[in-house]
Enzyme design. Structure first.
Site, short mmCIF file in Angstrom:
data_model
loop_
_atom_site.label_atom_id
_atom_site.label_comp_id
_atom_site.label_asym_id
_atom_site.label_seq_id
_atom_site.Cartn_x
_atom_site.Cartn_y
_atom_site.Cartn_z
N HIS A 1 0.96 -1.12 -0.01
CA HIS A 1 -0.41 0.03 0.03
C HIS A 1 0.61 1.19 0.30
O HIS A 1 0.46 2.38 0.45
CB HIS A 1 -1.17 0.18 1.17
CG HIS A 1 -2.52 -0.79 1.36
ND1 HIS A 1 -2.71 -0.83 2.51
CD2 HIS A 1 -2.51 -1.82 0.44
CE1 HIS A 1 -3.91 -2.72 2.26
NE2 HIS A 1 -3.56 -2.99 1.02
N ILE B 1 0.57 7.02 0.75
CA ILE B 1 -0.23 5.54 0.95
C ILE B 1 -1.34 5.87 0.63
O ILE B 1 -1.83 6.60 0.43
CB ILE B 1 0.50 5.98 2.80
CG1 ILE B 1 1.81 6.63 2.78
CG2 ILE B 1 -0.34 4.85 2.86
CD1 ILE B 1 1.96 6.91 4.20
N CYS B 2 -1.75 4.31 0.49
CA CYS B 2 -2.99 4.14 0.23
C CYS B 2 -3.64 3.37 1.24
O CYS B 2 -3.32 2.19 1.54
CB CYS B 2 -3.22 3.25 -0.76
SG CYS B 2 -4.96 2.83 -1.35
N ALA B 3 -4.34 4.73 2.53
CA ALA B 3 -4.63 4.08 3.91
C ALA B 3 -6.15 4.85 3.41
O ALA B 3 -6.39 6.22 3.42
CB ALA B 3 -4.24 4.05 4.21
N MET C 1 -6.99 -0.82 -5.00
CA MET C 1 -5.48 -0.20 -4.85
C MET C 1 -5.15 0.34 -6.68
O MET C 1 -4.00 0.94 -6.76
CB MET C 1 -3.63 -0.61 -5.07
CG MET C 1 -3.69 -1.85 -3.39
SD MET C 1 -3.42 0.18 -2.10
CE MET C 1 -2.03 0.72 -2.65
#
Lengths: 152, 310
Positions: A85, A92-94, B1
């Protein structure tokens, strides 16, 4: 009257100075109410043992109503953790940094969440679309609309 | 994603049909919105059979409406309900009939807004005995920080928001530093200021969340993931759908909010499913309100209904 953002950040900073950060997290700099840096390490057994990363928080005047822009620092020899992620440019992919941001969260709460995201990682790899993403990524990760497809 | 877009300065909102996620306009968008001209009504075609739509589709339909309305002020002046009717005249007749039904019950006006918050403070301001209303409201509010701490919120995450709300209520009877008491006009201005308005809305979200967590056994049976339909833990539900900014309150959240604030809320559900229009009453056992706050619900959004009987 000071803005809500600077009043809130002043309180968060005072708490950090009085009580310290949780284990593995350290304040590097907080000279103003626009950019803060922390170092972050994963304690105990993990894929990131003995690695240290630097997290950058940028706040706009609407913080904490609006989320902070959070990314790993990738300049001056610093690198982003290799994680499904985390893009190599530090983004950041959160979901908590995006559509699930809540003013209930604090800077330290975000650090702790990212620390546990790293701690629970099972395989060191970049996101599959890393190369494509970093080619066109905006400077500010908040300008990216990520699609959150799992809870890890 | 998958980053959906990565160009800078593109609005961070996709049409609902392309995205299952929902989020409100950012504070910056809202701030900008105040200076913009009024919105154009969205067409709902006569071919659309609204009664066949799922709750989620209705929600998206209304969110599409909201998305088109990004230029809308955070809260507007009171408008005749005919304005709302005009928006639906080219579309479903059931919506129009429901609106007529409302008007026949005395609800002649609507105030477009984002939250119960405005109506809550306005009710104190309009009270026949303002000092009593202020005292009662403050007495309820002053008990809430301790409740928030009980469920684990840190004082620093809610203190500023709490102060904004308390100051505003206090200002009904106590002049501010400039010597002015709250008026209809300054209340409207307070809610048009993104900083103040968002602070109060956020505090009400926290109150809602705390009430649900403190009474988990009462709420748990009714908590389902809005998209997946699966049961959810109270804590998880609150983190994802109550605390998070831009998630709209549903029946469950409204129940919790009416309980913790000890107010009666009456909601007219405008859903285009039948000619009838039902009011759902949220009346907690302990209530301090003399008359309910009356809201109009369209899936995904609440406005305030005003009229001779409200």
């Amino acid at each position: 009257m000071a803005s809500i953002s600077s009043r809130r950040l002043a309180k968060e900073l005072m708490e950090i100075k009085n009580d310290g950060c949780p284990v593995g997290i350290n304040l590097v700099k907080a000279d103003d109410f626009s950019t803060w840096w922390f170092t972050i390490q994963v304690m105990g057994e993990s894929l990131y043992k003995n690695e240290q990363f630097t997290l950058q928080f940028r706040f706009d005047p609407q913080y904490p109503i609006s989320s902070p822009a959070v990314q790993f620092v990738v300049t001056d020899g610093k690198e982003a953790p290799v994680h499904p992620h985390v893009y190599s440019n530090g983004h950041i992919c959160a979901s908590i940094l995006g559509n699930e941001w809540s003013p209930v969260l604090s800077v330290i709460a975000v650090c702790v969440t990212l620390q546990s995201m790293l701690a629970s990682c099972k395989e060191k790899q970049r996101p599959i679309d890393n190369d494509r993403y970093i080619k066109h990524a905006p400077e500010n990760p908040k300008k990216t609309r990520f699609h959150y497809d799992d809870d890890t | 994603m998958i980053p959906m877009n990565s160009e800078p300065d593109v609005p961070l909102r996709d049409p609902p049909s392309q995205s299952g996620e929902e989020e409100g306009p950012s504070a910056a968008e809202q701030a900008k919105a105040i200076e913009q001209p009024p919105p154009q009504p969205v067409e709902i075609t006569a071919d659309t059979n609204l009664s066949e739509l799922s709750a989620a589709q209705m929600y998206e339909l209304n969110q599409a409406h909201e998305t088109a309305d990004v230029h809308r002020p955070l809260i507007a002046e009171i408008a005749p309900i005919a304005e709302l009717r005009a928006e639906y005249e080219n579309g479903s007749t059931l919506f129009v009939q429901q609106i007529d039904n409302l008007e026949s019950q005395g609800y002649s006006s609507i105030r477009r807004t984002r939250a119960v918050a405005f109506a809550y403070v306005e009710q104190v301001l309009k009270s026949s005995d303002p000092p009593l209303a202020v005292a009662t409201t403050l007495s309820t509010l002053e008990g809430t920080p301790a409740l928030l701490e009980t469920v684990g919120y840190q004082n620093l995450v809610f203190d500023d928001f709490y102060s904004v709300l308390v100051q505003l209520v206090r200002n009904v009877t106590i002049p501010d530093e400039l010597g002015n008491k709250l008026t209809n006009q300054t209340l409207l201005e307070a809610f048009q200021s993104p900083a103040e308005s968002n602070s109060i809305v956020v505090y009400m979200r926290m109150l809602t969340s705390a009430q649900m967590q403190l009474n988990a056994e009462n709420f748990a049976p009714f908590l389902f993931h809005p998209e997946l339909g699966e049961p959810m833990e109270v804590k998880e539900f609150c983190e994802n759908f109550v605390d998070a900014i831009g998630k709209e309150a549903d029946h469950v959240q409204m129940t919790a909010l009416s309980q913790i604030l000890r107010i009666d809320i009456s909601v007219a559900y405008l859903d285009g499913r039948s000619e009838q229009l039902d009011f759902v009453k949220f009346s907690p056992e302990e209530t301090t309100s003399s008359s309910p706050i009356v809201l109009l619900y369209r899936p995904g959004h609440y406005d305030i209904l005003e009229g001779s009987y409200s």
